[in-house]
Design an enzyme around this catalytic site. Structure first.
Site, PDB file in Angstrom:
ATOM      1  N   ARG A   4      47.751  37.965  40.487  1.00 23.02           N
ATOM      2  CA  ARG A   4      48.572  36.794  40.877  1.00 23.02           C
ATOM      3  C   ARG A   4      48.123  35.628  40.019  1.00 23.02           C
ATOM      4  O   ARG A   4      46.981  35.172  40.150  1.00 23.02           O
ATOM      5  CB  ARG A   4      48.381  36.511  42.362  1.00 23.02           C
ATOM      6  CG  ARG A   4      49.244  35.380  42.882  1.00 23.02           C
ATOM      7  CD  ARG A   4      49.030  35.178  44.377  1.00 23.02           C
ATOM      8  NE  ARG A   4      49.870  34.107  44.874  1.00 23.02           N
ATOM      9  CZ  ARG A   4      49.554  32.812  44.813  1.00 23.02           C
ATOM     10  NH1 ARG A   4      48.415  32.425  44.282  1.00 23.02           N
ATOM     11  NH2 ARG A   4      50.391  31.900  45.277  1.00 23.02           N
ATOM     12  N   LYS A   8      41.201  29.278  40.064  1.00 22.94           N
ATOM     13  CA  LYS A   8      40.426  29.047  41.300  1.00 22.94           C
ATOM     14  C   LYS A   8      39.160  28.235  41.004  1.00 22.94           C
ATOM     15  O   LYS A   8      38.603  28.288  39.908  1.00 22.94           O
ATOM     16  CB  LYS A   8      40.065  30.385  41.947  1.00 22.94           C
ATOM     17  CG  LYS A   8      41.268  31.148  42.535  1.00 22.94           C
ATOM     18  CD  LYS A   8      41.630  30.703  43.935  1.00 22.94           C
ATOM     19  CE  LYS A   8      42.985  31.201  44.394  1.00 22.94           C
ATOM     20  NZ  LYS A   8      42.996  32.565  44.904  1.00 22.94           N
TER      21      LYS A   8
HETATM   22  C1  9MG Z   1      48.999  32.078  48.224  1.00 23.49           C
HETATM   23  N1  9MG Z   1      47.753  32.446  47.579  1.00 23.49           N
HETATM   24  C2  9MG Z   1      46.847  31.605  46.996  1.00 23.49           C
HETATM   25  N2  9MG Z   1      45.817  32.305  46.521  1.00 23.49           N
HETATM   26  C3  9MG Z   1      46.068  33.609  46.792  1.00 23.49           C
HETATM   27  C4  9MG Z   1      45.382  34.803  46.561  1.00 23.49           C
HETATM   28  O1  9MG Z   1      44.194  34.824  45.966  1.00 23.49           O
HETATM   29  N3  9MG Z   1      45.938  35.956  46.970  1.00 23.49           N
HETATM   30  C5  9MG Z   1      47.147  35.951  47.608  1.00 23.49           C
HETATM   31  N4  9MG Z   1      47.645  37.145  48.003  1.00 23.49           N
HETATM   32  N5  9MG Z   1      47.842  34.842  47.863  1.00 23.49           N
HETATM   33  C6  9MG Z   1      47.300  33.700  47.459  1.00 23.49           C
END
Ligand code: 9MG
Length: 290
Positions: free
Chosen positions: A272, A230
């Site tokens: 994730r 990010k």
């Molecule tokens: C699709 N997507 C992109 N970033 C995300 C995040 O931080 N959390 C979730 N649940 N989906 C995400």
């Protein structure tokens, strides 16, 4: 605690690693290399070999300002991949906010709906949408759902980020959407919450969500943390770097691992991530001290 999903009860005693599969030519991190169905399926298989506990398959980039994808285009991208992915022996999540894509994925046997809109997206005021995301999820007997907090929408979220203390705002929003979903008959054990790192928050606000993650856990729901590559991590450069130096997405592995580890150590249940192999290794360090 476990996460109830279509085919699996996912044990959340230890943090689970969710591998990202972007079936998009414009993906901010994959550069389109997994754009074809075959490449995406190969990528799924590789992530499983790397130790992914869950696959998260999406056909639309969510990076700030990314153009929306039509329903037909999204279906064309994700459905062939999902059809194969559900045979790979791990829970499969669909990353989408469109009810029609959710329905198609659940019909194919997908286990989880991961929705950055927390099931609130609607097609606009002209004409009633034929299908609502909440109805799709509520009509399914068991699928898991991840409800994420997002301020505004992917086109405008960074133009005017949130104001003030984000913790109570994010927590109250997530608690409310989770309660609303339970009122429609969805068991609490199916619901995962996510503060939505990078979705309409400043860098400082994102880090506040990590530092004070315990306040989100007070809701009693498990948490998913999405820090991988990010932009809030772009500034994690040596102090000797020239002012304004920013790491490109492809060079954010170390801070992504640090953030994932901190999130897990502070109680996140699902991470994730793009870099599954390295994240699994980092989680072994956490396991070693527990
Ligand atoms: C699709 N997507 C992109 N970033 C995300 C995040 O931080 N959390 C979730 N649940 N989906 C995400």
């Amino acid at each position: 605690m476990y996460w109830q999903t279509s085919r699996y009860q996912i044990d959340l005693t230890r943090p689970k690693v969710m591998g990202i599969v972007n079936v998009t030519p414009d993906s901010f991190s994959d550069g389109g290399q997994h754009g074809s169905t075959l490449a995406a399926i190969r990528h799924c298989e590789q992530l499983i070999r790397d130790g992914a506990d869950i696959l998260d398959i999406g056909g639309e980039s969510t990076r700030p300002g990314a153009p929306p994808v039509s329903l037909d285009e999204e279906l064309d991208r994700v459905i062939p991949v999902l059809r194969e992915a559900v045979r790979l022996g791990v829970p499969v999540s669909l990353d989408s906010y469109k009810p029609q894509v959710m329905q198609a994925a659940l019909d194919l046997g997908a286990d989880i709906i991961n929705d950055i809109w927390a099931l609130r997206w609607h097609e606009g005021d002209v004409g009633a949408p034929s299908l609502h995301a909440t109805e799709v999820v509520a009509a399914h007997p068991r699928c898991g759902v991840c409800l994420m907090h997002m301020h505004r929408d992917p086109q405008t979220m960074q133009v005017a980020p949130m104001q003030g203390d984000v913790l109570p705002q994010v927590r109250d929003f997530l608690e409310q959407v989770a309660e609303d979903l339970q009122a429609l008959g969805v068991e609490k054990s199916r619901i995962m919450l996510d503060p939505g790192i990078g979705f309409g928050k400043t860098v400082a606000q994102n880090f506040a969500l990590l530092a004070r993650q315990a306040e989100l856990l007070q809701t009693g729901y498990p948490l998913l943390a999405g820090w991988s590559r990010k932009s809030s991590l772009a500034g994690m450069v040596p102090r000797t770097a020239p002012p304004g130096t920013a790491l490109p997405a492809s060079a954010r592995l170390a801070p992504s691992l640090a953030a994932a580890l901190l999130a897990a150590e502070r109680g996140a249940s699902v991470l994730r991530v793009h870099d599954v192999k390295e994240t699994v290794q980092a989680m072994r360090v956490l396991e070693a001290i527990r």
